[in-house]
Design a protein around this motif. Sequence first.
Motif, PDB file in Angstrom:
ATOM      1  N   VAL A  75       0.863  -1.177   0.000  1.00 53.88           N
ATOM      2  CA  VAL A  75       0.000   0.000   0.000  1.00 53.88           C
ATOM      3  C   VAL A  75       0.903   1.230   0.000  1.00 53.88           C
ATOM      4  O   VAL A  75       1.660   1.455   0.953  1.00 53.88           O
ATOM      5  N   VAL A  76       0.846   2.005  -1.068  1.00 52.24           N
ATOM      6  CA  VAL A  76       1.650   3.225  -1.163  1.00 52.24           C
ATOM      7  C   VAL A  76       0.884   4.350  -0.467  1.00 52.24           C
ATOM      8  O   VAL A  76      -0.213   4.721  -0.885  1.00 52.24           O
ATOM      9  N   VAL A  77       1.457   4.876   0.600  1.00 53.52           N
ATOM     10  CA  VAL A  77       0.772   5.869   1.423  1.00 53.52           C
ATOM     11  C   VAL A  77       0.989   7.262   0.822  1.00 53.52           C
ATOM     12  O   VAL A  77       2.118   7.741   0.726  1.00 53.52           O
ATOM     13  N   THR A  78      -0.115   7.875   0.422  1.00 56.71           N
ATOM     14  CA  THR A  78      -0.050   9.184  -0.241  1.00 56.71           C
ATOM     15  C   THR A  78      -0.733  10.278   0.574  1.00 56.71           C
ATOM     16  O   THR A  78      -1.055  11.338   0.038  1.00 56.71           O
ATOM     17  N   LYS A  79      -0.946  10.036   1.861  1.00 60.30           N
ATOM     18  CA  LYS A  79      -1.576  11.059   2.704  1.00 60.30           C
ATOM     19  C   LYS A  79      -0.739  12.338   2.699  1.00 60.30           C
ATOM     20  O   LYS A  79       0.497  12.305   2.709  1.00 60.30           O
ATOM     21  N   SER A  80      -1.416  13.472   2.659  1.00 63.05           N
ATOM     22  CA  SER A  80      -0.804  14.802   2.679  1.00 63.05           C
ATOM     23  C   SER A  80       0.103  15.070   1.481  1.00 63.05           C
ATOM     24  O   SER A  80       0.850  16.045   1.485  1.00 63.05           O
ATOM     25  N   GLU A 124       7.061 -11.552   9.783  1.00 64.45           N
ATOM     26  CA  GLU A 124       6.139 -11.965  10.848  1.00 64.45           C
ATOM     27  C   GLU A 124       4.711 -12.179  10.360  1.00 64.45           C
ATOM     28  O   GLU A 124       3.809 -12.362  11.174  1.00 64.45           O
ATOM     29  N   GLY A 125       4.492 -12.128   9.048  1.00 62.15           N
ATOM     30  CA  GLY A 125       3.191 -12.513   8.526  1.00 62.15           C
ATOM     31  C   GLY A 125       2.350 -11.424   7.899  1.00 62.15           C
ATOM     32  O   GLY A 125       1.194 -11.672   7.533  1.00 62.15           O
ATOM     33  N   ALA A 126       2.871 -10.208   7.766  1.00 61.91           N
ATOM     34  CA  ALA A 126       2.087  -9.135   7.166  1.00 61.91           C
ATOM     35  C   ALA A 126       1.622  -9.526   5.762  1.00 61.91           C
ATOM     36  O   ALA A 126       2.379 -10.107   4.981  1.00 61.91           O
ATOM     37  N   THR A 127       0.376  -9.184   5.462  1.00 63.69           N
ATOM     38  CA  THR A 127      -0.141  -9.351   4.094  1.00 63.69           C
ATOM     39  C   THR A 127      -0.351  -8.004   3.422  1.00 63.69           C
ATOM     40  O   THR A 127      -0.508  -7.944   2.210  1.00 63.69           O
ATOM     41  N   LEU A 128      -0.357  -6.922   4.208  1.00 67.62           N
ATOM     42  CA  LEU A 128      -0.445  -5.556   3.708  1.00 67.62           C
ATOM     43  C   LEU A 128       0.601  -4.730   4.435  1.00 67.62           C
ATOM     44  O   LEU A 128       0.628  -4.718   5.678  1.00 67.62           O
ATOM     45  N   VAL A 129       1.488  -4.073   3.697  1.00 67.84           N
ATOM     46  CA  VAL A 129       2.444  -3.152   4.315  1.00 67.84           C
ATOM     47  C   VAL A 129       2.163  -1.759   3.786  1.00 67.84           C
ATOM     48  O   VAL A 129       1.849  -1.567   2.605  1.00 67.84           O
ATOM     49  N   ARG A 130       2.281  -0.754   4.654  1.00 68.12           N
ATOM     50  CA  ARG A 130       1.888   0.617   4.350  1.00 68.12           C
ATOM     51  C   ARG A 130       3.151   1.474   4.283  1.00 68.12           C
ATOM     52  O   ARG A 130       3.718   1.850   5.305  1.00 68.12           O
ATOM     53  N   VAL A 131       3.584   1.786   3.076  1.00 63.89           N
ATOM     54  CA  VAL A 131       4.869   2.466   2.890  1.00 63.89           C
ATOM     55  C   VAL A 131       4.654   3.778   2.144  1.00 63.89           C
ATOM     56  O   VAL A 131       4.129   3.775   1.032  1.00 63.89           O
ATOM     57  N   GLY A 132       5.067   4.871   2.754  1.00 65.43           N
ATOM     58  CA  GLY A 132       4.921   6.177   2.134  1.00 65.43           C
ATOM     59  C   GLY A 132       6.247   6.846   1.858  1.00 65.43           C
ATOM     60  O   GLY A 132       6.687   6.955   0.711  1.00 65.43           O
ATOM     61  N   ALA A 149       9.365   6.095   2.077  1.00 66.55           N
ATOM     62  CA  ALA A 149      10.393   5.366   1.333  1.00 66.55           C
ATOM     63  C   ALA A 149      10.097   5.294  -0.166  1.00 66.55           C
ATOM     64  O   ALA A 149      10.976   4.943  -0.953  1.00 66.55           O
ATOM     65  N   ILE A 150       8.877   5.645  -0.561  1.00 63.48           N
ATOM     66  CA  ILE A 150       8.505   5.585  -1.981  1.00 63.48           C
ATOM     67  C   ILE A 150       8.254   6.967  -2.558  1.00 63.48           C
ATOM     68  O   ILE A 150       8.817   7.317  -3.602  1.00 63.48           O
ATOM     69  N   VAL A 151       7.430   7.775  -1.893  1.00 66.31           N
ATOM     70  CA  VAL A 151       7.044   9.079  -2.457  1.00 66.31           C
ATOM     71  C   VAL A 151       7.696  10.257  -1.759  1.00 66.31           C
ATOM     72  O   VAL A 151       7.449  11.409  -2.121  1.00 66.31           O
ATOM     73  N   GLY A 152       8.530  10.008  -0.759  1.00 67.16           N
ATOM     74  CA  GLY A 152       9.210  11.087  -0.075  1.00 67.16           C
ATOM     75  C   GLY A 152       8.421  11.632   1.089  1.00 67.16           C
ATOM     76  O   GLY A 152       7.340  11.149   1.427  1.00 67.16           O
ATOM     77  N   ALA A 153       8.977  12.672   1.715  1.00 65.71           N
ATOM     78  CA  ALA A 153       8.350  13.265   2.887  1.00 65.71           C
ATOM     79  C   ALA A 153       7.013  13.886   2.526  1.00 65.71           C
ATOM     80  O   ALA A 153       6.818  14.389   1.419  1.00 65.71           O
ATOM     81  N   ARG A 154       6.086  13.860   3.475  1.00 69.38           N
ATOM     82  CA  ARG A 154       4.768  14.414   3.233  1.00 69.38           C
ATOM     83  C   ARG A 154       4.817  15.933   3.145  1.00 69.38           C
ATOM     84  O   ARG A 154       5.650  16.574   3.784  1.00 69.38           O
ATOM     85  N   LYS A 155       3.889  16.492   2.354  1.00 69.74           N
ATOM     86  CA  LYS A 155       3.877  17.930   2.107  1.00 69.74           C
ATOM     87  C   LYS A 155       2.981  18.697   3.080  1.00 69.74           C
ATOM     88  O   LYS A 155       3.098  19.899   3.199  1.00 69.74           O
ATOM     89  N   TYR A 156       2.015  17.998   3.697  1.00 66.44           N
ATOM     90  CA  TYR A 156       1.066  18.611   4.628  1.00 66.44           C
ATOM     91  C   TYR A 156       0.388  19.837   4.036  1.00 66.44           C
ATOM     92  O   TYR A 156       0.224  20.877   4.649  1.00 66.44           O
ATOM     93  N   SER A 157      -0.048  19.676   2.790  1.00 70.35           N
ATOM     94  CA  SER A 157      -0.703  20.771   2.103  1.00 70.35           C
ATOM     95  C   SER A 157      -2.197  20.810   2.368  1.00 70.35           C
ATOM     96  O   SER A 157      -2.858  21.797   2.103  1.00 70.35           O
TER      97      SER A 157
END
Length: 256
Positions: A47-52, A235-243, A245-253
């Motif tokens: 899951v690519v985290v794109t919040k903010s 340890e068994g994760a089926t969904l990992v939430r990575v932001g 490391a993929i899209v950079g620091a959040r912008k908080y816009s």
Amino acid sequence: MSEISEDYNNLMPDLVSTIRENYQHVLDQIATAARQSGRDPNDIRLVVVTKSQPLEVVQAAIEAGARVLGENYPEEASTKIQSLAEQTGVEWHMIGHVQSRKARLVADHFALLHSLDSLKLAQRLDRFAAERKRVLPVLLEFNVGGEESKAGWDASDESRWEALFPEISSISELPHLRVQGLMTMPPLEINPQEARRYFQHLRELRDRLASQFPQAEWRELSMGTSGDYAVAVEEGATLVRVGTAIVGARKYSQNG
């Protein structure tokens, strides 16, 4: 891995290339961790985290190959989803805390809610999903570290797990929700190896619930973020939430 350029408006091709490189790196790390623990890498979704993040970064992530996007704020996310309505093959997940008054937005726009944390919220989601004539898949969020600042049912003490069963039973009986597993966030500022015991704790809780409530699916474990996703996979994760490391620091816009 490369850093995201700040000038994303003028350097969209470079942004897509950088995100693609980072995305592939994370996928490779997931595959390595899965194989080392005897798992099939295809059993884990990223899951690519794109919040903010601004819309341009979300668009670039999709062009770079991301197919599952995670958002924290329902209003911000619904605006993005509507703006990118022509994008096909993209699945939107709500991964942040949801206030009851925002439940309708979740029922309207998301393929999966990772962070169901109360019976009250479940009942509102069930009602709004019924209005949409859909069944909303959900994960139950548990606070395995016992932190007061964290959302989720307190599951830090195994001896108290049984006290959680009545609410979980009520949620599992709601006709327009489908419980598919659990989610957690370990305490912040610990290293990946220290996080391992919290991931193990969630897996053990999942196994206990699967035995207690066999009518639900329980197949999903949403755990692991940019700093510890490889350990979570082990340890068994089926969904990992990575932001980051993929899209950079959040912008908080934005907020929502």
